[in-house]
Write an enzyme that holds these catalytic residues in place. Structure first.
Site, mmCIF file in Angstrom:
data_model
loop_
_atom_site.group_PDB
_atom_site.id
_atom_site.type_symbol
_atom_site.label_atom_id
_atom_site.label_comp_id
_atom_site.label_asym_id
_atom_site.label_seq_id
_atom_site.Cartn_x
_atom_site.Cartn_y
_atom_site.Cartn_z
ATOM 1 N N CYS A 422 0.874 -1.159 0.000
ATOM 2 C CA CYS A 422 0.000 0.000 0.000
ATOM 3 C C CYS A 422 0.916 1.214 0.000
ATOM 4 C CB CYS A 422 -0.947 -0.014 1.199
ATOM 5 S SG CYS A 422 -0.100 -0.028 2.789
ATOM 6 N N HIS A 574 -3.455 -33.581 -15.730
ATOM 7 C CA HIS A 574 -4.641 -33.936 -16.513
ATOM 8 C C HIS A 574 -5.311 -35.142 -15.864
ATOM 9 C CE1 HIS A 574 -7.140 -35.062 -19.973
ATOM 10 N NE2 HIS A 574 -6.826 -33.894 -20.516
#
Length: 652
Positions: A422, A574
């Site tokens: 920030c 996969h």
């Protein structure tokens, strides 16, 4: 939700920080123009209005950048794309062409479509799309549009939907506000108070322009600004929808800024003072309130509600006592002084007395609420700190040295999930904050550190934190930044992955029977078209990560995902053969795109029985897809394997 609005508040400060300069330019120009308009005053005014007039665009870009996960310029560009698409589609000319109406008959609401509300919406949409899809990899034929290049395209598509929605609801909303304004205009002083309250409550949406048009211009015959400036109308009445703003803008809001400064923490007063002074001067001198209002509008909405109520009260009092003044630009000192010479102004000096009263009320009410409810106004939250007190002595490379020491103390690459900052804090998401050497960081002379939870850790740096964050990010992303040793701790922890000399260990994603790719009954895998790897015929439903890295993509049908390893290997996991046809039903994905995973992190739970019932093969396949970088792949396990057991290694 609270955290989201705090992030939004911080993001808004980027465009808001530009406004004091613009308001000063316009204010000075108006001051001199009252005496003698010249090329110089036109020059200053035009420069300032170029910024103030583009406020919606600044919000679209600034919020998109601020709300994106890595403060990306690509997100900012996407916010701009979205805003341009929406406002162009809903401009009066476009609406005329789309509906076949004569331009003069187009709903006047569309003339006000370029507003802050649309800018904020487009910025938020662009940031959300960036955070979700900036790592998506498209098929080879469309690969150029993968990743960050995809976001402007998606934002443009989303903007079409937003434009379609606004096409329906915007005229209705605008008309409702005009009707509301017409109703309260008949209430006299009470109506002026209600208008003042409504104006402030609508500023976050940009719809206040619709309400203003009823009272300030000749929509229903009031034309308060025009009549006051021309000196026509009724003395003590004309200007009633403007006068009450002077006490608020010249005294109330600056006093609110003083209260915010008073309650800032000692080490944060320097930065808070600079921000409040600039914003306070802007509202006092020129009447531009956005820098001050947006400073607490989202981080402390209860204060903004009080501000709206007090504005309504000021408008009501001024109208009831017939104290009137007016403005050409806004209710700041410049317009106030100019209005003193206007013959229709009525007891304008009494507005100074009202201003002193309102300023006192603002200060004590804001001061009380900030302390009583611990509101995270500037200097009390995560926004401001004084300059860095680091003891690193080399001016040219102090940020690099400081970043290197912090990087080492937090556990280096193996322990980092994400890096952000920030205005004053280095914000770190870590695998385990217990591995952080806090004492070493404190010895660097930083103002402080803050342990949030098991994964969140902050280092207080100062207003130049961005430079430290950039250096830590550079170390994290560089190959040299990869740790060549296991992270050490007094507690027993599991080394996340072995990464040394380009060697990457691969682990079994589940328990089962190990198979070479040549045994997989699918030509794409068995012929290693996608790359080298291995397969496991599973005997358990839980699928874990074979490496440590970042989840780059999760297929929409949930049957596969890709992970980018710490050393650059791209790994495809996969689950099953031809399971793309099952539309995701057997799969329960436990991670999302952008997630940081370690070896053994749970990726998914799979109902392999359901897959078998659909006559699909259940092989879980692990493939390194950037095969052009592979120097060698070796399996050192055979037959049965256990979940998280070493299978072999790939050398890149």
């Amino acid at each position: 939700m609270k955290t989201y609005f705090q992030r939004l508040g911080r993001s808004i400060m980027l465009p808001v920080s530009i406004l004091p300069v613009a308001s000063l330019l316009v204010g000075v120009a108006n001051w001199f123009a009252a005496k003698n308009e010249s090329a110089f005053t036109i020059f200053l005014s035009t420069a300032g209005m170029a910024i103030l007039g583009a406020l919606p665009i600044l919000f679209a870009v600034g919020i998109a950048v601020g709300m994106s996960k890595d403060k990306s310029g690509a997100a900012g560009l996407s916010g701009l794309v979205g805003y341009l698409v929406v406002t162009k589609l809903l401009s009066p000319e476009s609406v005329s062409a789309l509906t076949g109406k004569v331009l003069a008959n187009v709903d006047p609401a569309f003339a006000k479509i370029e507003n802050v509300f649309v800018g904020i919406v487009c910025g938020l949409i662009a940031a959300e799309l960036y955070n979700r899809f900036s790592q998506v990899q498209l098929p080879t034929a469309l690969a150029f549009f993968s990743g960050k290049r995809l976001i402007p395209i998606l934002t443009a598509a989303a903007a079409l939907v937003v434009a379609g929605i606004l096409f329906i609801i915007w005229p209705v909303s605008y008309a409702a506000l005009v009707s509301f304004g017409e109703a309260i205009s008949k209430m006299g002083a009470l109506g002026a108070g209600i208008y003042g309250f409504g104006n402030k409550m609508l500023i976050p949406t940009g719809l206040h322009h619709a309400l203003n048009s009823v009272f300030w211009f000749d929509v229903i015959g009031i034309d308060d600004i025009g009549n006051f400036l021309s000196g026509t109308g009724v003395k003590g009445v004309t200007g009633m929808y403007q006068a009450g703003y002077f006490p608020i803008m010249m005294f109330g809001l600056p006093a609110a800024g003083l209260a915010i400064y008073k309650n800032a923490r000692p080490e944060r007063k320097k930065v808070t003072a600079s921000l409040m002074l600039a914003a306070g001067f802007a509202t006092f001198f020129t009447g531009v309130t956005e820098p001050m209002e947006f400073a607490f509008m989202f981080v402390a909405p209860s204060l903004y509600l009080v501000h709206a109520v007090l504005t309504g009260i000021s408008m009501f009092i001024a109208a009831s006592l017939h104290w009137t003044a007016g403005f050409a630009f806004s209710a700041g000192l410049v317009d106030y002084v100019l209005s003193l010479a206007n013959p229709i102004a009525n007891h304008p000096l009494m507005l100074i007395l009202l201003g002193l009263v309102m300023g006192t009320i603002y200060f004590f009410v804001f001061d009380f609420m900030i302390r009583k409810f611990n509101l995270k106004t500037h200097g009390r939250g995560d926004e401001e700190l004084e300059d860095d007190n680091s003891t690193v002595d080399s001016k040219d490379n102090k940020y690099t040295k400081l970043a290197e020491k912090i990087y080492t103390a937090i556990g280096e690459k193996n322990n980092i999930i994400s890096i952000d900052n920030c205005i004053t804090r280095l914000r770190l998401e870590l695998e385990d904050t217990g591995l952080v050497d806090q004492e070493s960081i404190k010895k660097l002379g930083v103002p402080g550190v803050k342990l949030i939870d098991k994964h969140s850790f902050q280092v207080i740096i100062g207003t130049d934190v961005q430079f430290v964050a950039d250096e830590v990010t550079r170390l994290f992303q560089s190959k040299d930044g990869a740790s060549n040793k296991a992270v050490k701790s007094e507690r027993i922890v599991e080394s996340v992955v072995t990464v040394k000399e380009g060697i990457l260990d691969l682990y079994a994603p589940c328990t089962g029977e190990l198979k070479s790719l040549s045994e997989v009954k699918d030509d794409i895998f068995s012929q290693k078209m996608l790359g080298d790897g291995f397969a496991v015929e599973p005997s358990s439903q839980e699928i874990t990560s074979p490496i440590s890295g970042e989840v780059r993509s999760v297929f929409p049908t949930k049957h596969a995902l890709t992970i980018l390893a710490d050393n650059g290997a791209e790994v495809l996991v996969h689950m099953g053969i031809d399971t793309v046809e099952l539309s995701g039903e057997p799969f329960e994905i436990k991670v999302s795109e952008g997630s940081r995973v370690s070896k053994g992190s749970i990726l998914a739970k799979v109902d392999f029985k359901k897959i078998a019932l659909e006559n699909k093969l259940t092989d879980v396949i692990v493939v390194i897809t950037n095969k052009e970088q592979i120097k060698g792949f070796q399996i050192d396990k055979t037959k049965a394997v256990l979940k998280n057991e070493t299978i072999g290694f790939v050398q890149l």
